[in-house]
Write an enzyme that holds these catalytic residues in place. Structure first.
Site, PDB file in Angstrom:
ATOM      1  CG  ASP A   6      -1.943   1.055   1.236  1.00  0.00           C
ATOM      2  OD1 ASP A   6      -2.446   1.368   0.153  1.00  0.00           O
ATOM      3  OD2 ASP A   6      -2.243   1.603   2.311  1.00  0.00           O
TER       4      ASP A   6
ATOM      5  CB  THR B  22      -1.783   5.937  -2.306  1.00  0.00           C
ATOM      6  OG1 THR B  22      -1.641   4.521  -2.220  1.00  0.00           O
ATOM      7  CG2 THR B  22      -2.974   6.355  -1.476  1.00  0.00           C
ATOM      8  CB  THR B  23       1.260   3.245  -5.788  1.00  0.00           C
ATOM      9  OG1 THR B  23       1.176   2.608  -4.520  1.00  0.00           O
ATOM     10  CG2 THR B  23       2.631   2.997  -6.373  1.00  0.00           C
TER      11      THR B  23
ATOM     12  CG  ASP C 271      -6.423   0.791  -0.442  1.00  0.00           C
ATOM     13  OD1 ASP C 271      -6.497   1.552   0.531  1.00  0.00           O
ATOM     14  OD2 ASP C 271      -5.361   0.517  -1.013  1.00  0.00           O
TER      15      ASP C 271
END
Length: 562
Positions: A65, A98-99, A390
């Site tokens: 994550d 997010t990445t 998520d």
């Protein structure tokens, strides 16, 4: 730093303070931003690898994550922290992507560096990037696919896509269905608050054995051994006060002159407690959850009446119980009446993973539910929880917005094509910035291919040719290496994941590009910044070294364990 005034040098900064200006400052900040993006890049996509983070005391986190990796990493450089904020904003707004957001931010900086070397001014770049981001959002809106809130199949696909590549992948079909059921259960006219889905982690068993409880699990035991373990068709009372004898408001002294008086005093306390329990029984409650303590004597009386009681229930548990059972939380027994009671088909104390917990189940229209996550080890369960988090976020966002995009790098390729066309209509040097933005967006499909061990150039060429031919949903299958229709394959993600990622990545990149001077500051938290009057806050002499800049990691690359 000294400036000549007449014959007298004027000292502005102390001798030992640090300052980096112009291209040096830009270059240093861009390098730091790129390093952050590089650190999480290998986690992107279904074939992405995980990171193990070890703290100074030996604690270990194994995760895929992006936001967790960046939060746990010991990053000191101020510009690098700005990129970390991109991931945190993405997590708060949409929970997933997010990445992707961080990788795009890093690539925007990388592309900008090449243009800065060609003497294009940073504000021109910033202007071009902003125009490109606006155009990108318009294009995404046009290619978005509408989803009906009742379409459980598509919602399950969205939930499964968010888990792909994370530790929960081997049981993602089971978990995706649980997530959709949970989010749909807690949705009401005020919107969807995923806080109403409580996640209980249990070490032991397989991830696929995770289950959804339509109700609430309270991490407590009944207070007295003589109370029943189980209540069927139970009326539930919720008190956030205490079941204890009321203390006097002021410090009072009671003088007792003989033992009879003392006995009388104790009897009176006992009868007060008995009266409280009688009130609970008269109202018709079979179970009572209390926010504070329960006196030992009151416990005894409750057990005699066959009422299950739980003490020191958390506020969050009480509000979840109220939502699930339809009851109301009252502050004292005196305020309790029949209308305040909630109803549950079953309240029982059960063993789960070696711990005794109270299960409140079989409630009508449960507006608060509990997910029990299982896994072989603690690290596995923790990572499953992050994947579930998520997943719930994307289902919530989809239900709110009703729009999704194909995955597999398809939107980025479509955007890159559209932005290159758009660049021709942009005048001046901003045109180069728009083209650079288009190139930067292609980092996501390129990284997907690299992480899957494919040839990134071949994959990009194939993707571009299919999108040129009008296949807007053509994306990369990381398992086979083929370019396929992602919508037909069921690989979809919410529109907001992409728009938010582009928005926050652009803002962070623009902010970093506009910095041309990094100066040692004094105590940045002092003064009037935080809204105080700043009366006595004086700057320490010499600006306190690198005070507010977290050590700057040697002013160069990344500090800490990068």
């Amino acid at each position: 730093m000294a400036q000549q005034m007449g014959n007298q040098p004027l000292i502005v900064l102390s001798d030992d303070s640090q300052r980096t200006s112009g291209r040096d400052a830009q270059s240093m900040n861009i390098t730091a931003g790129k390093a952050v993006a590089e650190s999480v890049r290998t986690t992107l996509g279904p074939k992405g690898m995980d990171k193990m983070l070890v703290d100074s005391s030996g604690g270990v986190v194994v995760t895929n994550d992006g936001v967790t990796i960046l939060k746990e990493m010991d990053i000191e450089h101020p510009a690098a922290n700005m990129i970390v904020e991109v991931a945190q904003t993405q997590e708060e707004e949409v929970a997933d992507g997010t990445t992707s957001a961080v990788v795009v931010a890093g690539e925007l900086l990388k592309q900008a560096e090449e243009l800065l070397d060609q003497d294009i001014h940073a504000t021109t770049l910033a202007q071009g990037y902003r125009q490109a981001a606006e155009k990108a959002k318009e294009v995404l809106d046009e290619i978005a696919i509408d989803v009906d809130a009742e379409d459980t199949d598509v919602l399950t696909q969205i939930a499964a896509t968010a888990m792909t590549g994370k530790g929960a992948e081997n049981a993602r079909d089971v978990l995706a269905e649980l997530v959709v059921d949970a989010v749909q259960a807690v949705a009401d006219e005020d919107g969807i608050d995923t806080e109403n889905v409580k996640v209980e982690k249990v070490v032991g068993g397989a991830t696929a054995e995770s289950e959804l409880i339509e109700g609430v699990i309270v991490d407590k035991e009944r207070v007295h051994d003589n109370m029943p373990y189980f209540a069927e068709d139970a009326n539930v009372a919720l008190l956030d006060g205490a079941l204890e004898v009321k203390e006097t408001e002021i410090d009072a002294e009671v003088n007792v002159t003989d033992p009879d008086q003392l006995q009388q005093f104790l009897d009176q306390e006992e009868s007060q407690l008995e009266e409280m329990v009688q009130q609970i029984k008269d109202v018709g409650a079979d179970v009572v959850f209390v926010g504070s303590g329960i006196d030992d004597m009151a416990q005894h009386f409750l057990a005699q009446e066959g009422i299950i009681a739980v003490r020191r229930a958390k506020d969050s548990d009480l509000s979840r119980l109220a939502r699930a059972t339809g009851g109301s939380v009252v502050s004292s027994v005196d305020d309790l009446d029949e209308d305040d009671l909630g109803f549950a088909g079953s309240v029982a104390q059960k063993d789960i993973g070696g711990d005794q917990r109270i299960f409140v189940e079989d409630v009508e229209e449960a507006k608060s539910v509990t997910l029990i996550l299982r896994g072989g080890t603690e690290h596995v369960v923790d990572e499953v929880e992050r994947a579930i988090d998520d997943s719930m976020g994307v289902v919530r966002v989809t239900l709110e917005d009703g729009k999704v995009l194909p995955g597999g790098g398809a939107p980025e390729i479509e955007l890159a094509l559209a932005l290159r066309d758009f660049a021709d209509s942009v005048g001046g040097r901003e045109q180069l910035a728009v083209e650079a933005f288009a190139d930067a967006l292609e980092v996501n499909p390129r990284t997907l291919a690299e992480n899957a061990g494919l040839d990134s150039i071949d994959s990009l060429v194939e993707l571009r040719s299919q999108h040129d031919g009008g296949a807007t949903a053509a994306g990369l299958d990381a398992y086979t290496g083929d370019v396929i229709d992602m919508e037909a394959e069921g690989v979809v993600e919410p529109l907001r994941v992409k728009t938010q990622a582009i928005e926050s990545a652009t803002e962070a990149a623009v902010m970093i590009l506009r910095i041309d001077d990094v100066i040692a500051a004094g105590d940045l938290s002092g003064g009037q910044v935080d809204g105080d009057d700043g009366g006595d806050d004086e700057m320490p002499p010499g600006g306190g070294g690198m005070g507010g800049m977290g050590g700057m990691g040697g002013m160069g690359g990344m500090g800490g364990a990068m």
